[in-house]
Design a protein around this motif. Sequence first.
Motif, PDB file in Angstrom:
ATOM      1  N   ILE A 162      10.135   5.957  -8.004  1.00 49.90           N
ATOM      2  CA  ILE A 162      10.815   5.292  -6.899  1.00 49.90           C
ATOM      3  C   ILE A 162      10.522   3.802  -7.008  1.00 49.90           C
ATOM      4  O   ILE A 162       9.381   3.399  -7.230  1.00 49.90           O
ATOM      5  N   SER A 163      11.560   3.001  -6.854  1.00 48.41           N
ATOM      6  CA  SER A 163      11.369   1.548  -6.840  1.00 48.41           C
ATOM      7  C   SER A 163      12.158   0.967  -5.670  1.00 48.41           C
ATOM      8  O   SER A 163      13.053   1.612  -5.118  1.00 48.41           O
ATOM      9  N   TYR A 164      11.802  -0.245  -5.311  1.00 47.25           N
ATOM     10  CA  TYR A 164      12.417  -0.915  -4.164  1.00 47.25           C
ATOM     11  C   TYR A 164      12.932  -2.272  -4.601  1.00 47.25           C
ATOM     12  O   TYR A 164      12.337  -2.938  -5.449  1.00 47.25           O
ATOM     13  N   SER A 165      14.046  -2.684  -4.028  1.00 49.40           N
ATOM     14  CA  SER A 165      14.619  -3.989  -4.324  1.00 49.40           C
ATOM     15  C   SER A 165      15.249  -4.563  -3.054  1.00 49.40           C
ATOM     16  O   SER A 165      15.418  -3.852  -2.059  1.00 49.40           O
ATOM     17  N   GLN A 166      15.580  -5.837  -3.125  1.00 49.10           N
ATOM     18  CA  GLN A 166      16.222  -6.537  -2.015  1.00 49.10           C
ATOM     19  C   GLN A 166      15.431  -6.401  -0.713  1.00 49.10           C
ATOM     20  O   GLN A 166      16.004  -6.293   0.367  1.00 49.10           O
ATOM     21  N   MET A 167      14.109  -6.394  -0.816  1.00 51.48           N
ATOM     22  CA  MET A 167      13.274  -6.206   0.362  1.00 51.48           C
ATOM     23  C   MET A 167      13.231  -7.479   1.202  1.00 51.48           C
ATOM     24  O   MET A 167      13.126  -8.581   0.674  1.00 51.48           O
TER      25      MET A 167
ATOM     26  N   ARG B 164       0.842  -1.209   0.000  1.00 54.49           N
ATOM     27  CA  ARG B 164       0.000   0.000   0.000  1.00 54.49           C
ATOM     28  C   ARG B 164       0.873   1.254   0.000  1.00 54.49           C
ATOM     29  O   ARG B 164       0.617   2.205  -0.717  1.00 54.49           O
ATOM     30  N   TYR B 165       1.927   1.239   0.796  1.00 55.26           N
ATOM     31  CA  TYR B 165       2.874   2.351   0.879  1.00 55.26           C
ATOM     32  C   TYR B 165       3.447   2.670  -0.511  1.00 55.26           C
ATOM     33  O   TYR B 165       3.428   3.820  -0.942  1.00 55.26           O
ATOM     34  N   THR B 166       3.930   1.657  -1.215  1.00 61.04           N
ATOM     35  CA  THR B 166       4.549   1.915  -2.521  1.00 61.04           C
ATOM     36  C   THR B 166       3.520   2.392  -3.543  1.00 61.04           C
ATOM     37  O   THR B 166       3.824   3.264  -4.351  1.00 61.04           O
ATOM     38  N   ALA B 167       2.313   1.846  -3.502  1.00 64.09           N
ATOM     39  CA  ALA B 167       1.267   2.295  -4.435  1.00 64.09           C
ATOM     40  C   ALA B 167       0.903   3.753  -4.187  1.00 64.09           C
ATOM     41  O   ALA B 167       0.777   4.541  -5.138  1.00 64.09           O
ATOM     42  N   LEU B 168       0.739   4.125  -2.933  1.00 67.76           N
ATOM     43  CA  LEU B 168       0.390   5.514  -2.608  1.00 67.76           C
ATOM     44  C   LEU B 168       1.548   6.459  -2.927  1.00 67.76           C
ATOM     45  O   LEU B 168       1.335   7.577  -3.402  1.00 67.76           O
TER      46      LEU B 168
ATOM     47  N   ASP C 121      -0.116  10.226  -3.502  1.00 66.48           N
ATOM     48  CA  ASP C 121      -1.374  10.300  -2.771  1.00 66.48           C
ATOM     49  C   ASP C 121      -1.101  10.656  -1.304  1.00 66.48           C
ATOM     50  O   ASP C 121      -0.365   9.935  -0.623  1.00 66.48           O
ATOM     51  N   PRO C 122      -1.679  11.745  -0.821  1.00 68.78           N
ATOM     52  CA  PRO C 122      -1.443  12.132   0.577  1.00 68.78           C
ATOM     53  C   PRO C 122      -1.941  11.088   1.578  1.00 68.78           C
ATOM     54  O   PRO C 122      -1.564  11.134   2.748  1.00 68.78           O
ATOM     55  N   ALA C 123      -2.720  10.124   1.132  1.00 73.42           N
ATOM     56  CA  ALA C 123      -3.170   9.054   2.028  1.00 73.42           C
ATOM     57  C   ALA C 123      -1.988   8.246   2.570  1.00 73.42           C
ATOM     58  O   ALA C 123      -2.123   7.557   3.584  1.00 73.42           O
ATOM     59  N   ILE C 124      -0.832   8.371   1.927  1.00 75.31           N
ATOM     60  CA  ILE C 124       0.362   7.675   2.423  1.00 75.31           C
ATOM     61  C   ILE C 124       0.681   8.101   3.860  1.00 75.31           C
ATOM     62  O   ILE C 124       1.195   7.321   4.655  1.00 75.31           O
ATOM     63  N   LEU C 125       0.333   9.334   4.190  1.00 74.26           N
ATOM     64  CA  LEU C 125       0.647   9.856   5.520  1.00 74.26           C
ATOM     65  C   LEU C 125      -0.134   9.139   6.614  1.00 74.26           C
ATOM     66  O   LEU C 125       0.318   9.076   7.756  1.00 74.26           O
ATOM     67  N   GLU C 126      -1.280   8.581   6.257  1.00 75.79           N
ATOM     68  CA  GLU C 126      -2.075   7.828   7.228  1.00 75.79           C
ATOM     69  C   GLU C 126      -1.380   6.535   7.633  1.00 75.79           C
ATOM     70  O   GLU C 126      -1.739   5.934   8.643  1.00 75.79           O
ATOM     71  N   LEU C 127      -0.385   6.096   6.864  1.00 74.98           N
ATOM     72  CA  LEU C 127       0.315   4.861   7.181  1.00 74.98           C
ATOM     73  C   LEU C 127       1.349   5.044   8.287  1.00 74.98           C
ATOM     74  O   LEU C 127       1.867   4.064   8.819  1.00 74.98           O
ATOM     75  N   TYR C 128       1.655   6.282   8.622  1.00 77.95           N
ATOM     76  CA  TYR C 128       2.616   6.569   9.691  1.00 77.95           C
ATOM     77  C   TYR C 128       1.878   6.791  11.002  1.00 77.95           C
ATOM     78  O   TYR C 128       0.911   7.556  11.060  1.00 77.95           O
TER      79      TYR C 128
END
Length: 133
Positions: A76-81, A15-19, A24-31
């Motif tokens: 932004i992309s993520y790897s080696q998670m 969800r974090y990466t999609a937002l 999307d400011p909804a990302i802030l709700e994840l903190y």
Amino acid sequence: MASTSVDQAEQLFERYTALEQAYDPAILELYADDAMVTRVQLLPDGTRKVNQLEGRWYKDLVRQMLPRAKVEPDTISYSQMSFTGLEDGRVEVRGMRHSARQDRYQPIQMVVGPTATGEWRILEERVVVVREE
């Protein structure tokens, strides 16, 4: 069957990466409001500059920066998670964050888990930034 803590963490991170990609400011709700967000800058002279913000202050800062980020977008992309369950039910998330605009990889570490109300949130975040200029 109930999902495990690692499953919960993986869902939160998806969800974090999609937002994030949607700005999307909804990302802030994840903190969590009391999350600790740390940015470590490694400067060219070898010194470190550490900035820490509590979640509520970090959210205010990001809210102010989002309009500019939309004008100057970055991929932004993520790897080696990796997702590692901790004894207290929280999960440590580690990996590499890549900024296409800066063509830079940065280590990222999070601790995610349930708040007092049981909602899964980002409780800690640490990003290391290497400054080359």
